[in-house]
Design a protein around this motif. Structure first.
Motif, mmCIF file in Angstrom:
data_model
loop_
_atom_site.group_PDB
_atom_site.id
_atom_site.type_symbol
_atom_site.label_atom_id
_atom_site.label_comp_id
_atom_site.label_asym_id
_atom_site.label_seq_id
_atom_site.Cartn_x
_atom_site.Cartn_y
_atom_site.Cartn_z
ATOM 1 N N PHE A 106 0.843 -1.190 0.000
ATOM 2 C CA PHE A 106 0.000 0.000 0.000
ATOM 3 C C PHE A 106 0.883 1.247 0.000
ATOM 4 O O PHE A 106 2.031 1.222 0.432
ATOM 5 C CB PHE A 106 -0.934 0.018 1.215
ATOM 6 N N GLU A 107 0.331 2.341 -0.510
ATOM 7 C CA GLU A 107 1.064 3.598 -0.551
ATOM 8 C C GLU A 107 0.885 4.342 0.772
ATOM 9 O O GLU A 107 -0.096 4.137 1.494
ATOM 10 C CB GLU A 107 0.575 4.465 -1.714
ATOM 11 N N TYR A 108 1.823 5.220 1.055
ATOM 12 C CA TYR A 108 1.780 6.015 2.290
ATOM 13 C C TYR A 108 0.452 6.763 2.420
ATOM 14 O O TYR A 108 -0.119 6.832 3.508
ATOM 15 C CB TYR A 108 2.947 7.002 2.312
ATOM 16 N N GLU A 109 -0.021 7.321 1.300
ATOM 17 C CA GLU A 109 -1.257 8.105 1.353
ATOM 18 C C GLU A 109 -2.438 7.276 1.841
ATOM 19 O O GLU A 109 -3.286 7.762 2.579
ATOM 20 C CB GLU A 109 -1.569 8.702 -0.024
ATOM 21 N N ARG A 110 -2.507 6.004 1.404
ATOM 22 C CA ARG A 110 -3.614 5.137 1.827
ATOM 23 C C ARG A 110 -3.489 4.814 3.308
ATOM 24 O O ARG A 110 -4.491 4.775 4.039
ATOM 25 C CB ARG A 110 -3.620 3.843 0.989
ATOM 26 N N PHE A 111 -2.253 4.571 3.765
ATOM 27 C CA PHE A 111 -2.007 4.315 5.184
ATOM 28 C C PHE A 111 -2.399 5.541 6.013
ATOM 29 O O PHE A 111 -3.083 5.432 7.033
ATOM 30 C CB PHE A 111 -0.520 3.993 5.372
ATOM 31 N N LYS A 112 -1.963 6.694 5.547
ATOM 32 C CA LYS A 112 -2.266 7.951 6.244
ATOM 33 C C LYS A 112 -3.772 8.183 6.326
ATOM 34 O O LYS A 112 -4.294 8.589 7.369
ATOM 35 C CB LYS A 112 -1.585 9.111 5.515
#
Length: 224
Positions: A106-112
């Motif tokens: 997953f990308e950082y943006e989705r985690f964030k």
């Protein structure tokens, strides 16, 4: 402060997830467990609000761990993380009360986004004896008045996330645009544009380094 437990058997991934969590305001990692057994011990001895839980682990896997804590009336919120895309594990995790589900990589943006959504939920429900309909609607419905920040013209989200992830992994360390350019195989001019954008939204800070000769160099640091 929202107290987070990370349950992940890969030490490198656990370390990256810790940096991701602590880069978001309002969150603190209070423990890291390599498997379900360690996590069960930690959750009994620490005050934890949210568990970021990998599904595939030795000894006790994520779904079994989730079942165990629910059987023991432990209602701590859980975000599931897995490399698998099977419908069964998704259905089981949702039935057991997981608040979100992230599929690797997953990308950082989705985690964030997962953590920011959780923070909103936590703020609304924390300390309330009675939950009103409007509170539930804020959690379960998308707020039409709240618009996602769009990526500025000329910047691409995938490249932005590559630069952001590189900076996050070196959190607290000053790095140059030249170093990032070589590591990511992106031109230095392009890297600087993305760094300037990240600085403008407060995700990184810039320090000027003055050498003995030549022009001063901008150095960049990810802000936790």
């Amino acid at each position: 402060m929202i107290r987070v437990l990370i349950v992940e058997d890969d030490p490198m991934v656990a370390s990256i997830n810790k940096r991701y969590v602590e880069s978001i305001e309002g969150f603190s990692v209070v423990g890291i467990a390599a498997n379900g057994e360690e996590a069960l011990k930690l959750i009994k001895n620490k005050d934890i609000d949210l568990i970021i839980l990998d599904i595939y682990m030795p000894r006790i896997d994520g779904i079994s761990f989730l079942k165990k804590i629910r059987q023991n009336n432990i209602t701590t919120d859980v975000i599931l993380v897995t490399a698998a895309k099977e419908t069964d594990s998704f259905d089981q995790s949702m039935a057991l009360g997981a608040v979100d589900y992230l599929v690797k990589p997953f990308e950082y943006e989705r985690f964030k986004k997962a953590l920011e959504n959780y923070k909103k939920r936590h703020k609304i429900l924390s300390g309330k004896d009675v939950v009103r309909q409007e509170d539930i609607d804020k959690i379960t419905w998308a707020d039409s008045s709240e618009k996602e920040k769009s990526t500025p013209k000329g910047l691409h989200i995938k490249t932005l996330n590559r630069v952001r992830d590189y900076m996050c992994k070196r959190s607290g360390v000053l790095v140059s645009a030249d170093e990032i350019s070589k590591a990511l195989s992106i031109t230095k001019v392009t890297v600087r544009r993305y760094l300037e954008y990240l600085a403008s939204i407060g995700e990184i800070e810039i320090e000027v380094e003055y050498g003995a000769v030549g022009r001063p160099t901008n150095m960049y640091r990810f802000i936790k």
